[in-house]
Design an enzyme around this catalytic site. Structure first.
Site, PDB file in Angstrom:
ATOM      1  N   ARG A 128      26.636  39.821  11.233  1.00 24.71           N
ATOM      2  CA  ARG A 128      27.381  39.047  12.217  1.00 24.71           C
ATOM      3  C   ARG A 128      27.559  39.847  13.502  1.00 24.71           C
ATOM      4  O   ARG A 128      27.554  41.083  13.496  1.00 24.71           O
ATOM      5  CB  ARG A 128      28.757  38.668  11.664  1.00 24.71           C
ATOM      6  CG  ARG A 128      28.699  37.826  10.414  1.00 24.71           C
ATOM      7  CD  ARG A 128      28.367  36.393  10.713  1.00 24.71           C
ATOM      8  NE  ARG A 128      29.376  35.802  11.587  1.00 24.71           N
ATOM      9  CZ  ARG A 128      29.160  34.751  12.367  1.00 24.71           C
ATOM     10  NH1 ARG A 128      27.965  34.207  12.415  1.00 24.71           N
ATOM     11  NH2 ARG A 128      30.113  34.260  13.108  1.00 24.71           N
ATOM     12  N   THR A 433     -13.713   5.270  -6.254  1.00 26.72           N
ATOM     13  CA  THR A 433     -14.912   5.827  -6.903  1.00 26.72           C
ATOM     14  C   THR A 433     -14.700   7.245  -7.395  1.00 26.72           C
ATOM     15  O   THR A 433     -15.010   7.576  -8.545  1.00 26.72           O
ATOM     16  CB  THR A 433     -16.100   5.807  -5.917  1.00 26.72           C
ATOM     17  OG1 THR A 433     -16.281   4.481  -5.427  1.00 26.72           O
ATOM     18  CG2 THR A 433     -17.375   6.281  -6.594  1.00 26.72           C
ATOM     19  N   ASN A 434     -14.163   8.105  -6.520  1.00 23.08           N
ATOM     20  CA  ASN A 434     -14.065   9.531  -6.831  1.00 23.08           C
ATOM     21  C   ASN A 434     -12.621   9.997  -6.967  1.00 23.08           C
ATOM     22  O   ASN A 434     -11.698   9.425  -6.374  1.00 23.08           O
ATOM     23  CB  ASN A 434     -14.746  10.353  -5.727  1.00 23.08           C
ATOM     24  CG  ASN A 434     -16.252  10.172  -5.720  1.00 23.08           C
ATOM     25  OD1 ASN A 434     -16.869  10.063  -6.777  1.00 23.08           O
ATOM     26  ND2 ASN A 434     -16.842  10.119  -4.537  1.00 23.08           N
ATOM     27  N   THR A 505      -4.551  -1.240  -6.450  1.00 20.25           N
ATOM     28  CA  THR A 505      -5.562  -2.197  -6.020  1.00 20.25           C
ATOM     29  C   THR A 505      -6.510  -2.476  -7.189  1.00 20.25           C
ATOM     30  O   THR A 505      -6.529  -1.753  -8.190  1.00 20.25           O
ATOM     31  CB  THR A 505      -6.372  -1.622  -4.846  1.00 20.25           C
ATOM     32  OG1 THR A 505      -7.094  -0.473  -5.310  1.00 20.25           O
ATOM     33  CG2 THR A 505      -5.458  -1.198  -3.709  1.00 20.25           C
ATOM     34  N   ASP A 533      -2.311   5.951  -0.136  1.00 21.93           N
ATOM     35  CA  ASP A 533      -3.346   6.648   0.631  1.00 21.93           C
ATOM     36  C   ASP A 533      -3.254   6.364   2.133  1.00 21.93           C
ATOM     37  O   ASP A 533      -3.544   7.232   2.957  1.00 21.93           O
ATOM     38  CB  ASP A 533      -4.745   6.317   0.103  1.00 21.93           C
ATOM     39  CG  ASP A 533      -4.996   4.821  -0.046  1.00 21.93           C
ATOM     40  OD1 ASP A 533      -4.141   4.016   0.381  1.00 21.93           O
ATOM     41  OD2 ASP A 533      -6.053   4.453  -0.603  1.00 21.93           O
ATOM     42  N   CYS A 595      -9.635 -12.922   0.230  1.00 27.18           N
ATOM     43  CA  CYS A 595      -9.399 -11.468   0.126  1.00 27.18           C
ATOM     44  C   CYS A 595      -9.150 -11.102  -1.336  1.00 27.18           C
ATOM     45  O   CYS A 595      -8.759 -11.959  -2.151  1.00 27.18           O
ATOM     46  CB  CYS A 595      -8.206 -11.081   0.994  1.00 27.18           C
ATOM     47  SG  CYS A 595      -7.809  -9.312   0.966  1.00 27.18           S
ATOM     48  N   CYS A 602      -7.409 -12.342   5.616  1.00 25.92           N
ATOM     49  CA  CYS A 602      -6.870 -10.991   5.866  1.00 25.92           C
ATOM     50  C   CYS A 602      -7.902 -10.158   6.634  1.00 25.92           C
ATOM     51  O   CYS A 602      -9.116 -10.397   6.548  1.00 25.92           O
ATOM     52  CB  CYS A 602      -6.549 -10.282   4.556  1.00 25.92           C
ATOM     53  SG  CYS A 602      -5.315 -11.095   3.534  1.00 25.92           S
TER      54      CYS A 602
END
Length: 738
Positions: A128, A433-434, A505, A533, A595, A602
């Site tokens: 201090r 996919t990955n 999704t 994401d 969609c 969309c």
């Protein structure tokens, strides 16, 4: 009895001979505030308990004597210590100049006190500005100084003051091995350094109060309050950045109000900016809020019980990163005030506490947890070591300090042990996919990346995530990275507070109502963050990309699907049911194509990779896709890339489809401009460069004139999902700092 009396006299004579004097060691202990008294009191009790060796004089100054801070000198009197001198040294003010004037006032008053006391040694604690005045006065008056808690590192002006006192002090009592090494590196004499541990731990580790509930009820003002179900908040101004620390305190109070738990708020230290912090408390009605109790001071013995049984402690006090670890209570350390302090696993650091959302998220992560008790700062036996050290001081030794300068080497070692680890995050990106896992550094560098096909079932997917994360965490040691936590980017709707994928999704199967945080955190013993994401892409831009420093912007991902994230007033918007920024499902046509979400018209139904692939297949089936310069193998699947190639080679129908897709995306952006009014739109993903011109053109034609000034840019980030997942972690740390 006579035998023991003679033995005591013999021991007293030996100590006095060792000290080089024929009288008791006269020790002056000077205390400036409630915090340093909690460290000095155990030493004072120890000195008082051995009157055959020591004479104790107590000097009280600083905020102890200010009514606004509880007149805490009274607790010294309640502990039955005689106060030799009271010095009013605080100059009231709200800026740095008041601190300087307070140091000057103390320097004016202290010489007369020290001339009267003539101590053999003065004990000074910490960092201090009052302590700097004490050490300066004693050093210039040729009084030996024992400095408590030197060698430590934190993130403010306190560092400079602490190290300045170290240079003035003749003897040093430090709390950790790291602090001891710092003192040696600062050229202090190793023989005059004592590694004792923190004196307050002597009381902490022996504190057993069966009646802690009465203490909790008294200070939280309620019979219904329960252990582990309230918060202790203690935050001080950062004198090197007062404006930011006031804003951070305001955000902290907003987060605590939103979190809706009983909270004990302690007033800040006397520092530049403290009055403004009190005004913030009063502006927000904290003193009259039913969930809050604001107090100037809590006696240390009772404060111990309050933090020991709290659900969480939040703020930037050194108490949070030091003493509270003894109980394993969760701590949220905000900002930079304690940067560099050694901490236990119970401390979650929020480095950039610049949004309410970050602080609220930290509360959700920490509140109610119980961590292992930490003894980094002491084992409960500091005071006996300090008393023994005092008895060993030879007053006949020359007063002039000697510094132990190391030899200067021509070649600096580059051994790996001398290179600091890179603080990093494990980033996970779950795509359609990955499955990708990467080690990402604090600067956004992808140090190492692993890629596997994303399994189709929940069990296989989770097993692979764990396997890849464990492999990456092991490899991190080899690439000299310290993993701070795991950030996960995944498609679908995510509850980031609980780390749960609510539903995904259609691209990722068996991925609804999935708790990702618990199994990964349990396996790796690391904190885990999870988000959508699109949101992660926005966070990546905010930390590493075009969005850095921008208050309001939108990120649109153009890939297999269309997603995005919205940053408003520097905060990521999640929405009331975590459904915000589903930008791909903005409807731009009442009778457009169907969609995947089940609706029609969309943006995603026009502009996503899947939509372009669908149109490419239609052209191919009608034998209208291929033009001169294009060729396809017989079994080669038709993709969006073929449509783009055809358009580039002059296929008018393919070009028309791309223009329609770009127009649909542009109309969606116009709707966003008219709703959120951001200053920047960032297009990300593999299709971004193909759409940017069309989007700008639609904005020019369709947007209101007040919204046309928006910048539209293509992201320059190679891995926005991974970088965004990493950014979830990199604003927080839970690992001990060395």
């Amino acid at each position: 009895e006579l035998y023991f009396k003679n033995l005591s006299k013999q021991k007293q004579k030996e100590v006095m001979e060792k000290n080089g004097s024929h009288h008791k060691l006269r020790v002056c202990v000077a205390t400036c505030n409630r915090a340093d008294y909690s460290k000095l009191a155990p030493i004072m009790f120890g000195i008082k308990a051995e009157p055959q060796f020591f004479e104790l004089d107590v000097v009280v100054l600083g905020s102890h004597l200010i009514d606004d801070y509880g007149n805490t000198y009274r607790m010294i009197e309640q502990d039955d210590f005689d106060i030799h001198t009271r010095l009013h040294t605080i100059v009231r003010g709200e800026d740095e100049a008041a601190m300087v004037e307070s140091v000057g006032l103390a320097l004016v008053k202290l010489p007369d006190v020290l001339n009267r006391l003539r101590p053999d040694i003065m004990i000074v604690h910490g960092d201090r500005f009052d302590a700097l005045a004490l050490a300066t006065s004693a050093a210039l008056m040729n009084i030996r100084i024992l400095h408590i808690e030197g060698g430590e590192v934190s993130g403010t002006i306190d560092d400079s003051i602490r190290h300045a006192i170290t240079k003035l002090a003749h003897y040093h009592v430090c709390c950790t091995r790291s602090a001891e090494q710092h003192l040696i590196a600062m050229c202090e004499d190793h023989d005059r350094i004592l590694l004792a541990g923190c004196p307050s731990y002597d009381k902490l580790l022996s504190a057993k109060n069966k009646d802690y509930m009465s203490i909790i009820r008294m200070w939280l003002a309620g019979e219904d309050v329960k252990p582990r179900d309230y918060i202790v908040a203690l935050q001080h101004p950062v004198t090197t950045d007062i404006k930011h620390s006031i804003k951070m305190f305001e955000l902290t109070l907003d987060a605590l109000i939103s979190f809706n738990k009983r909270t004990l708020v302690l007033f800040p230290n006397v520092d530049a900016g403290d009055k403004e912090m009190v005004r913030v408390m009063r502006k927000k009605g904290i003193e009259h809020h039913p969930n809050f109790r604001a107090v100037k001071h809590v006696p240390f013995e009772q404060f111990i019980q309050l933090v020991a049984h709290a659900g969480c402690m939040i703020g930037n006090s050194s108490c949070g990163v030091r003493e509270v670890g003894a109980f394993g209570t969760p701590v949220i350390n905000l900002g930079t005030r304690q940067t560099g302090r050694e901490t236990g696993e119970n401390v979650l650091h929020v480095r950039d506490a610049d949004t309410q959302d970050k602080i609220l998220h930290a509360l959700q992560l920490q509140f109610g947890k119980q961590y292992p008790c930490s003894k980094i700062y002491g084992d409960g036996n500091a005071v006996p070591r300090i008393l023994k050290f005092l008895k060993s001081i030879n007053l006949k030794e020359p007063l002039q300090k000697k510094f132990c300068f190391p030899p200067v080497k021509d070649n600096i070692s580059q051994d790996i042990d001398h290179i600091l680890e890179t603080q990093s995050a494990l980033a996970v990106d779950l795509g359609g996919t990955n499955l990708r896992v990467a080690i990402v550094s604090m600067k956004g560098e992808v140090v190492k990346k692993y890629t596997q096909l994303n399994p189709k079932t929940y069990e296989d997917r989770l097993e692979l995530i764990l396997k890849m994360c464990v492999e990456a965490a092991s490899e991190a040691v080899n690439v000299n990275c310290r993993i701070l936590g795991v950030g996960i980017s995944t498609g679908g709707r995510v509850n980031p507070r609980e780390g749960i994928v609510l539903h995904s999704t259609k691209l990722i199967q068996e991925w609804s109502c999935v708790d990702l945080r618990t199994p990964i955190s349990d396996a790796l013993h690391l904190p885990v963050w999870v988000d959508n994401d699109g949101n992660c892409a926005a966070l990546a831009e905010r930390k590493f990309g075009h969005g850095k420093g921008v208050e309001n912007f939108v990120t649109l991902i153009t890939g297999t699907g269309i997603g995005g994230g919205i940053i408003h007033q520097h905060e990521l918007i999640h929405g009331s049911s975590f459904c915000a920024a589903e930008l791909g499902h903005i409807v731009v046509s009442l009778d457009g194509p169907e969609c995947l979400c089940g609706s029609q018209g969309c943006i995603e139904a026009y502009a996503s990779g899947i939509a372009l692939q669908r149109e490419a297949k239609k052209l191919h089936d009608a034998d209208l896709l291929l033009v001169e310069g294009m060729s396809m193998k017989e079994e080669e699947p038709v993709s969006a890339a073929h449509l783009i190639q055809a358009a580039r080679l002059g296929n008018a129908r393919a070009g028309g489809i791309l223009r329609t897709a770009g127009t649909a995306l542009g109309l969606g952006v116009v709707n966003i401009l008219h709703t959120m009014n951001p200053s920047l739109v960032i297009l990300s993903g593999v299709l971004a460069s193909h759409y940017v011109s069309a989007v700008k053109d639609v904005i020019h034609r369709q947007a209101l004139s007040s919204a046309k000034a928006v910048d539209v840019v293509v992201s320059n980030l190679a891995d926005p999902a991974l970088l965004g997942a990493a950014s979830l972690v990199l604003d927080y740390t839970t690992r001990r700092t060395y």
